[in-house]
Scaffold this motif. Structure first.
Motif, PDB file in Angstrom:
ATOM      1  N   LYS A 141       2.024   5.339  11.070  1.00 39.17           N
ATOM      2  CA  LYS A 141       0.902   6.238  10.801  1.00 39.17           C
ATOM      3  C   LYS A 141       1.253   7.722  10.844  1.00 39.17           C
ATOM      4  CE  LYS A 141      -2.410   2.825  12.340  1.00 39.17           C
ATOM      5  NZ  LYS A 141      -3.526   2.492  13.171  1.00 39.17           N
ATOM      6  N   TYR A 185       0.847  -1.184   0.000  1.00 34.86           N
ATOM      7  CA  TYR A 185       0.000   0.000   0.000  1.00 34.86           C
ATOM      8  C   TYR A 185       0.880   1.231   0.000  1.00 34.86           C
ATOM      9  CZ  TYR A 185       0.990   0.267   5.026  1.00 34.86           C
ATOM     10  OH  TYR A 185       1.614   0.352   6.236  1.00 34.86           O
ATOM     11  N   GLU A 186       0.342   2.353  -0.452  1.00 31.35           N
ATOM     12  CA  GLU A 186       1.109   3.595  -0.481  1.00 31.35           C
ATOM     13  C   GLU A 186       0.874   4.400   0.776  1.00 31.35           C
ATOM     14  OE1 GLU A 186       0.521   5.815  -4.082  1.00 31.35           O
ATOM     15  OE2 GLU A 186       1.804   4.436  -5.207  1.00 31.35           O
ATOM     16  N   ARG A 187       1.979   4.881   1.316  1.00 37.64           N
ATOM     17  CA  ARG A 187       1.964   5.708   2.511  1.00 37.64           C
ATOM     18  C   ARG A 187       2.729   6.988   2.171  1.00 37.64           C
ATOM     19  NH1 ARG A 187       5.076   4.286   8.149  1.00 37.64           N
ATOM     20  NH2 ARG A 187       4.458   6.207   9.158  1.00 37.64           N
ATOM     21  N   SER A 188       2.173   8.150   2.471  1.00 40.01           N
ATOM     22  CA  SER A 188       2.880   9.388   2.145  1.00 40.01           C
ATOM     23  C   SER A 188       3.141  10.199   3.404  1.00 40.01           C
ATOM     24  CB  SER A 188       2.088  10.219   1.140  1.00 40.01           C
ATOM     25  OG  SER A 188       0.881  10.656   1.698  1.00 40.01           O
ATOM     26  N   PHE A 189       4.255  10.937   3.382  1.00 42.87           N
ATOM     27  CA  PHE A 189       4.628  11.783   4.507  1.00 42.87           C
ATOM     28  C   PHE A 189       5.551  12.890   4.027  1.00 42.87           C
ATOM     29  CE2 PHE A 189       7.599   8.287   4.208  1.00 42.87           C
ATOM     30  CZ  PHE A 189       8.842   8.875   4.353  1.00 42.87           C
ATOM     31  N   LYS A 232       2.689  11.411   9.644  1.00 37.27           N
ATOM     32  CA  LYS A 232       2.639  12.152   8.380  1.00 37.27           C
ATOM     33  C   LYS A 232       3.877  13.013   8.163  1.00 37.27           C
ATOM     34  CE  LYS A 232      -1.211  10.913   6.511  1.00 37.27           C
ATOM     35  NZ  LYS A 232      -1.134  10.244   5.208  1.00 37.27           N
ATOM     36  N   ARG A 243       6.008   2.932  -0.898  1.00 41.86           N
ATOM     37  CA  ARG A 243       5.237   1.725  -1.203  1.00 41.86           C
ATOM     38  C   ARG A 243       5.548   0.729  -0.097  1.00 41.86           C
ATOM     39  NH1 ARG A 243       6.448   1.588  -7.645  1.00 41.86           N
ATOM     40  NH2 ARG A 243       5.190   3.410  -8.166  1.00 41.86           N
ATOM     41  N   ASN A 244       4.706   0.772   0.917  1.00 38.44           N
ATOM     42  CA  ASN A 244       4.920  -0.001   2.148  1.00 38.44           C
ATOM     43  C   ASN A 244       4.355  -1.403   1.995  1.00 38.44           C
ATOM     44  OD1 ASN A 244       6.088   0.858   4.745  1.00 38.44           O
ATOM     45  ND2 ASN A 244       4.215  -0.006   5.582  1.00 38.44           N
ATOM     46  N   THR A 299       8.008  -1.555   9.100  1.00 39.08           N
ATOM     47  CA  THR A 299       8.253  -0.299   9.808  1.00 39.08           C
ATOM     48  C   THR A 299       9.654   0.209   9.481  1.00 39.08           C
ATOM     49  OG1 THR A 299       9.059  -1.471  11.763  1.00 39.08           O
ATOM     50  CG2 THR A 299       6.711  -0.880  11.723  1.00 39.08           C
ATOM     51  N   ALA A 306       2.700  -4.640   9.192  1.00 40.81           N
ATOM     52  CA  ALA A 306       3.219  -3.677   8.224  1.00 40.81           C
ATOM     53  C   ALA A 306       4.701  -3.453   8.478  1.00 40.81           C
ATOM     54  CB  ALA A 306       2.470  -2.357   8.331  1.00 40.81           C
ATOM     55  N   LYS A 359       2.942  -5.006   3.457  1.00 44.41           N
ATOM     56  CA  LYS A 359       2.319  -5.724   4.563  1.00 44.41           C
ATOM     57  C   LYS A 359       2.801  -7.164   4.398  1.00 44.41           C
ATOM     58  CE  LYS A 359      -1.993  -5.922   7.023  1.00 44.41           C
ATOM     59  NZ  LYS A 359      -3.376  -5.511   7.085  1.00 44.41           N
TER      60      LYS A 359
END
Length: 147
Positions: A96, A51-55, A98, A70-71, A89, A87, A73
Motif C-alpha cells: 500500500k 489490479y494496477e498499483r502506482s508509486f 506510494k 500490474r499487481n 508483494t 496480493a 492477486k
C-alpha cells in the motif's frame, strides 16, 4: 528500459512508458511463475485477478518517475491457510506504499540537513513530489526509539 526495471527487481518486466510533463510513467508487470503466500509460505501459480498499483521511484534521466505495477492477486492453494487470496508483494516497496523504499531513503538523506520546507522544495525540483508533512513523518518514524 527493461534493464532499468530489472535493477528495481529482476522479477519485473517492462511493458511501456510515456513522458508527461516532468515525469516518466513506466508500466511494469511481474514475470514470476509462482508467488509465495505471505500468510502460510505456500507457493501458488493460480491467479485470481490483476489490479494496477502506482508509486513514485527515484528519478530517471533527471525526470521524476511514476511506476504503474500490474499487481496480481493470487489464490492460496494451501487448504490449511486461513486466507484464500493474497496480493503479490515486492521487496522494493511496502504493501500500500506510494513511494519505493529507495525513494524514501533519498527523501530522508536530503532532509537530514535542511528544514522540511527546504527539503520539499529541493525534492520537488526533479526528484519526487513530496510535501513537508511527509518529510516530517518519515523523519519521526526513522528516529523514534522502538519501545
Amino acid at each position: 528500459m527493461d534493464e532499468f526495471i530489472k535493477l528495481l527487481d529482476p522479477g519485473l518486466d517492462y511493458v511501456s512508458h510515456e513522458i508527461t510533463g516532468d515525469t516518466i510513467v513506466i508500466t511494469v508487470i511481474s514475470n514470476k511463475e509462482e508467488v509465495v503466500c505471505p500468510y502460510c509460505g505456500h507457493p501458488s501459480s493460480k491467479k485470481h485477478s490483476v489490479y494496477e498499483r502506482s508509486f513514485q521511484d527515484l528519478p530517471v534521466m533527471g525526470m521524476k518517475s511514476k511506476i504503474i505495477l500490474r499487481n496480481r492477486k493470487m489464490f492460496c492453494t494451501n487448504p490449511g491457510c486461513s486466507h484464500t487470496t493474497f496480493a503479490e508483494t515486492f521487496s522494493f516497496i511496502k504493501p500500500k506504499a506510494k513511494k519505493s523504499r529507495r525513494l524514501l531513503e533519498k527523501i530522508v538523506d536530503v532532509s537530514l540537513n535542511v528544514s522540511s520546507l527546504n527539503a520539499s522544495d529541493i525534492l520537488k525540483n526533479g526528484i519526487a513530489d513530496v510535501g513537508k508533512s511527509t518529510i516530517c513523518n518519515l523523519l519521526k518514524k526513522r528516529y523514534t526509539p522502538a519501545g
